[in-house]
Design a protein around this motif. Structure first.
Motif, PDB file in Angstrom:
ATOM      1  N   MET A 143      -7.239  -7.414  -1.101  1.00 32.57           N
ATOM      2  CA  MET A 143      -7.271  -8.300   0.063  1.00 32.57           C
ATOM      3  C   MET A 143      -8.562  -8.157   0.870  1.00 32.57           C
ATOM      4  N   GLY A 144      -9.038  -6.929   1.006  1.00 27.45           N
ATOM      5  CA  GLY A 144     -10.167  -6.694   1.889  1.00 27.45           C
ATOM      6  C   GLY A 144     -11.513  -6.987   1.282  1.00 27.45           C
ATOM      7  N   LEU A 145     -11.746  -6.473   0.093  1.00 26.26           N
ATOM      8  CA  LEU A 145     -13.074  -6.591  -0.504  1.00 26.26           C
ATOM      9  C   LEU A 145     -13.193  -7.822  -1.393  1.00 26.26           C
ATOM     10  N   MET A 146     -12.324  -7.897  -2.404  1.00 23.48           N
ATOM     11  CA  MET A 146     -12.466  -9.000  -3.352  1.00 23.48           C
ATOM     12  C   MET A 146     -12.220 -10.349  -2.691  1.00 23.48           C
ATOM     13  N   ASP A 147     -11.145 -10.458  -1.915  1.00 25.44           N
ATOM     14  CA  ASP A 147     -10.870 -11.740  -1.289  1.00 25.44           C
ATOM     15  C   ASP A 147     -11.809 -12.021  -0.135  1.00 25.44           C
ATOM     16  N   GLY A 148     -12.282 -10.991   0.530  1.00 29.18           N
ATOM     17  CA  GLY A 148     -13.276 -11.219   1.572  1.00 29.18           C
ATOM     18  C   GLY A 148     -14.530 -11.860   1.009  1.00 29.18           C
ATOM     19  N   ILE A 149     -14.990 -11.358  -0.113  1.00 29.04           N
ATOM     20  CA  ILE A 149     -16.219 -11.885  -0.725  1.00 29.04           C
ATOM     21  C   ILE A 149     -15.967 -13.215  -1.425  1.00 29.04           C
ATOM     22  N   ILE A 150     -14.891 -13.294  -2.208  1.00 34.51           N
ATOM     23  CA  ILE A 150     -14.617 -14.528  -2.950  1.00 34.51           C
ATOM     24  C   ILE A 150     -14.409 -15.695  -1.991  1.00 34.51           C
ATOM     25  N   PHE A 151     -13.627 -15.478  -0.943  1.00 35.85           N
ATOM     26  CA  PHE A 151     -13.378 -16.569  -0.013  1.00 35.85           C
ATOM     27  C   PHE A 151     -14.651 -16.970   0.727  1.00 35.85           C
ATOM     28  N   ALA A 152     -15.497 -16.010   1.066  1.00 35.96           N
ATOM     29  CA  ALA A 152     -16.761 -16.355   1.728  1.00 35.96           C
ATOM     30  C   ALA A 152     -17.612 -17.255   0.834  1.00 35.96           C
ATOM     31  N   VAL A 153     -17.647 -16.956  -0.466  1.00 34.83           N
ATOM     32  CA  VAL A 153     -18.391 -17.800  -1.405  1.00 34.83           C
ATOM     33  C   VAL A 153     -17.782 -19.195  -1.467  1.00 34.83           C
TER      34      VAL A 153
ATOM     35  N   ALA B 199       0.833  -1.202   0.000  1.00 30.12           N
ATOM     36  CA  ALA B 199       0.000   0.000   0.000  1.00 30.12           C
ATOM     37  C   ALA B 199       0.866   1.250   0.000  1.00 30.12           C
ATOM     38  N   TYR B 200       1.975   1.220   0.725  1.00 23.63           N
ATOM     39  CA  TYR B 200       2.893   2.362   0.751  1.00 23.63           C
ATOM     40  C   TYR B 200       3.522   2.595  -0.621  1.00 23.63           C
ATOM     41  N   LEU B 201       3.933   1.530  -1.266  1.00 19.42           N
ATOM     42  CA  LEU B 201       4.648   1.660  -2.535  1.00 19.42           C
ATOM     43  C   LEU B 201       3.730   1.954  -3.714  1.00 19.42           C
ATOM     44  N   TYR B 202       2.513   1.364  -3.709  1.00 25.41           N
ATOM     45  CA  TYR B 202       1.687   1.418  -4.912  1.00 25.41           C
ATOM     46  C   TYR B 202       0.311   2.041  -4.724  1.00 25.41           C
ATOM     47  N   GLY B 203      -0.101   2.282  -3.475  1.00 24.91           N
ATOM     48  CA  GLY B 203      -1.382   2.922  -3.254  1.00 24.91           C
ATOM     49  C   GLY B 203      -2.364   2.061  -2.493  1.00 24.91           C
ATOM     50  N   PRO B 204      -3.460   2.656  -2.034  1.00 29.80           N
ATOM     51  CA  PRO B 204      -4.398   1.961  -1.135  1.00 29.80           C
ATOM     52  C   PRO B 204      -5.310   0.937  -1.804  1.00 29.80           C
ATOM     53  N   GLU B 205      -5.207   0.746  -3.121  1.00 30.13           N
ATOM     54  CA  GLU B 205      -6.074  -0.239  -3.776  1.00 30.13           C
ATOM     55  C   GLU B 205      -5.854  -1.661  -3.257  1.00 30.13           C
ATOM     56  N   TRP B 206      -4.742  -1.889  -2.548  1.00 30.68           N
ATOM     57  CA  TRP B 206      -4.517  -3.209  -1.963  1.00 30.68           C
ATOM     58  C   TRP B 206      -5.663  -3.592  -1.025  1.00 30.68           C
ATOM     59  N   ILE B 207      -6.368  -2.584  -0.500  1.00 29.75           N
ATOM     60  CA  ILE B 207      -7.560  -2.851   0.317  1.00 29.75           C
ATOM     61  C   ILE B 207      -8.612  -3.584  -0.511  1.00 29.75           C
ATOM     62  N   LEU B 208      -8.751  -3.206  -1.786  1.00 28.40           N
ATOM     63  CA  LEU B 208      -9.722  -3.878  -2.653  1.00 28.40           C
ATOM     64  C   LEU B 208      -9.314  -5.322  -2.917  1.00 28.40           C
TER      65      LEU B 208
ATOM     66  N   PRO C  42     -16.707 -11.563   5.371  1.00 26.22           N
ATOM     67  CA  PRO C  42     -16.292 -10.334   4.682  1.00 26.22           C
ATOM     68  C   PRO C  42     -16.238  -9.118   5.600  1.00 26.22           C
ATOM     69  N   VAL C  43     -17.134  -9.041   6.573  1.00 29.93           N
ATOM     70  CA  VAL C  43     -17.144  -7.916   7.506  1.00 29.93           C
ATOM     71  C   VAL C  43     -15.883  -7.926   8.353  1.00 29.93           C
ATOM     72  N   LEU C  44     -15.529  -9.087   8.862  1.00 29.56           N
ATOM     73  CA  LEU C  44     -14.351  -9.194   9.723  1.00 29.56           C
ATOM     74  C   LEU C  44     -13.083  -8.857   8.963  1.00 29.56           C
ATOM     75  N   VAL C  45     -12.994  -9.304   7.722  1.00 28.41           N
ATOM     76  CA  VAL C  45     -11.818  -9.026   6.893  1.00 28.41           C
ATOM     77  C   VAL C  45     -11.634  -7.522   6.686  1.00 28.41           C
ATOM     78  N   LEU C  46     -12.714  -6.842   6.342  1.00 24.76           N
ATOM     79  CA  LEU C  46     -12.613  -5.399   6.118  1.00 24.76           C
ATOM     80  C   LEU C  46     -12.220  -4.658   7.391  1.00 24.76           C
ATOM     81  N   LEU C  47     -12.716  -5.117   8.524  1.00 27.78           N
ATOM     82  CA  LEU C  47     -12.392  -4.459   9.789  1.00 27.78           C
ATOM     83  C   LEU C  47     -10.898  -4.498  10.085  1.00 27.78           C
ATOM     84  N   LEU C  48     -10.196  -5.498   9.591  1.00 25.69           N
ATOM     85  CA  LEU C  48      -8.751  -5.560   9.810  1.00 25.69           C
ATOM     86  C   LEU C  48      -7.966  -4.862   8.711  1.00 25.69           C
ATOM     87  N   PHE C  49      -8.276  -5.181   7.460  1.00 22.48           N
ATOM     88  CA  PHE C  49      -7.421  -4.734   6.366  1.00 22.48           C
ATOM     89  C   PHE C  49      -7.545  -3.241   6.083  1.00 22.48           C
ATOM     90  N   VAL C  50      -8.700  -2.661   6.288  1.00 16.44           N
ATOM     91  CA  VAL C  50      -8.851  -1.227   6.010  1.00 16.44           C
ATOM     92  C   VAL C  50      -7.880  -0.391   6.843  1.00 16.44           C
TER      93      VAL C  50
END
Length: 512
Positions: free
Chosen positions: A79-89, A68-77, A277-285
């Protein structure tokens, strides 16, 4: 703050978790099912947090914020959003079906479940060996991260090798004593503690710099491209490659996949993957926001020298005791991953290699003892590897090593996922088909990671190095190999007939 006080905070936290492990040891039966799965009695909170804490690793805390420091905050998307949802499915698609089958047939491991369906111990052993090959470097990743964190926290008073050895010795003692029950209990403590600490860190930094707007504005001034979605690094193809490889890989991680069998009930399982997905976002954000904001917080020179960005932010903007608590929590998170990996790795070896191929008459009590010995052997071997890699590397390379190892292991495990899904849901899957799909995708993926680009036929876009798979036409090689495994599993199964030992009825289970 003195090094002695910083170390006392870390050691005190370790002793607290050890006390929980000793309590669990007194309650654990000397059987494989209880040692590896806590007799399938995990409730919603414990199951959710033990999966959560198991995935809180050095890759998350010391790789993610640096990305996130080197390339920007999209890493939240990613690990936090896409993987939170995909892994839940996937937890529903794969984990729920596994739980139903495990309840009906008494399986403890993925290999055991597949071997039962296709009537072959060799498939059990193949799944176990592949999993152990990819698991070994990921255990090393945790040890490298722990050694680096303790060295940074103590200003070098505890050298890298000393920190890695200390954490490894503690993990061996803990896992040998605690088993799944103790690990799940401490995972719950560690997961909750880390959530509280990372949000406290975020609020502390926000208060110190004048608010969220000020932190974001300073980041935008230092790196204007961070305020727009997408970049040369965050292309749609790369983000989807990361997200899919990580999510599908996680479902095949032994320490995660085995927890699919451990839920106390169907209700527990469904609640857990719904809340994931909720728990993942609470940590990664908060963790990744701190990494991205660091661009505007005046610590660029230090990060450029190879330091971990999260540690530097905490050192700069919070008291020493608080930074030590967060590092203690991060180390605890790494141990939550490592102790689960060691336990599951041991079960894969004893249950799927040693028992079926060496000693089919192995008693539960002997298997329990062999599993505990296996934990010590596996952890010691990984420590040697971590010292050779992490100890010999320049500090500026360590963060890259962590990301490289993590990305490679995720992709390797992801190759197992689609053949497993086909086997779970298509009765026409044959032993020859699943063998072909698994072996071919693994070999091609390993070649794509390890061999020189000149030896590969597809056009290459971007640099290639060990641990960072090549991208072909913008997509990562792990996705191509996953599709190869799927096509071969289905295609070869359609062209072959089942053997007499195969029994598709093994997976004919239904919800209550």
């Amino acid at each position: 703050m003195s090094t002695a006080l910083e170390l006392s905070i870390v050691v005190g936290y370790l002793l607290l978790t050890l006390g929980i492990g000793l309590t669990a040891y007194r309650l654990t039966e000397r059987t494989a099912e209880d040692y590896y799965l806590a007799s399938r009695t995990l409730g919603t909170v414990v199951l959710l947090f033990t999966v959560f804490a198991t995935l809180l690793s050095a890759f998350t805390f010391f790789g993610g914020p640096n990305i996130a420091y080197l390339y920007g905050p999209e890493w939240i998307l990613v690990m936090g959003l896409m993987d939170g949802i995909i892994f839940a499915v996937l937890w529903y698609v794969i984990g729920y079906k596994q739980w139903l089958i495990g309840q009906a047939r008494g399986h403890l491991t993925l290999g055991e479940m597949l071997g039962d369906r296709f009537g072959t111990n060799r498939l059990r052993a193949l799944i176990a060996v592949i999993s152990l090959v990819w698991l070994f470097p990921y255990v090393m990743l945790q040890q490298i991260g722990a050694g680096t964190a303790l060295e940074a926290l103590t200003g070098g008073a505890v050298p890298f090798w000393g920190g890695a050895a200390l954490i490894t010795a503690f993990m061996i003692v803990y896992v040998v004593l605690a088993g799944m029950r103790g690990i799940a209990w401490t995972d719950t403590l560690q997961g909750a503690f880390m959530l509280v600490m990372v949000w406290a860190a975020l609020l502390w930094v926000v208060a110190s710099v004048g608010g969220v707007s000020a932190a974001t504005s300073r980041m935008g001034s230092a790196s204007p491209e961070f305020t727009a979605l997408g970049s040369a690094f965050y292309t749609p193809q790369r983000m989807l490659t990361f997200a899919v490889s990580i999510a599908f890989g996680v479902t095949m991680f032994p320490q995660v996949n085995q927890r699919f069998f451990a839920a106390d009930s169907e209700t527990v399982l469904k609640r857990s993957f719904a809340l994931w997905p909720v728990l993942v976002l609470l940590l990664f954000v908060p963790a990744f926001l701190l990494g991205a904001w660091a661009q505007g917080l005046g610590i660029a020179a230090d990060v450029g020298a190879g330091q971990n960005v999260l540690s530097l932010v905490l050192t700069e903007y919070t008291p020493g005791w608080f930074a030590a608590l967060v590092v203690a929590g991060a180390i605890a998170a790494m141990m939550s991953s490592s102790d689960s990996m060691l336990l599951s790795g041991s079960s894969y070896f004893t249950r799927d290699v040693y028992r079926p191929l060496v000693d089919p008459s192995l008693s539960d009590e002997r298997e329990d003892l062999l599993g505990r010995i296996g934990v010590a052997v596996f952890a010691t071997g990984a420590l040697v590897g971590s010292l050779l890699i992490g100890g010999s590397a320049d500090v500026g390379v360590v963060g890259s090593i962590l990301v490289d190892i993590g990305d490679t292991a995720f992709g390797g495990f992801a190759q197992l996922s689609l053949p497993v899904v086909v086997a779970l849901y298509w009765s026409g899957t044959t032993k020859t088909g699943i063998y072909t799909g698994i072996v071919a995708s693994q070999l091609v993926y390993a070649a794509g990671v390890l061999l020189p680009v000149a030896e590969l036929a597809l056009p290459v876009v971007g640099p290639v190095s060990v641990g960072v798979p090549a991208t072909y036409l913008g997509w990562g090689i792990s996705l191509y190999c996953m599709l190869l495994g799927l096509v071969l599993t289905v295609g070869v199964s359609a062209l072959t007939t089942p053997t007499a030992a195969e029994d598709s009825a093994v997976y004919d289970v239904a919800a209550d």
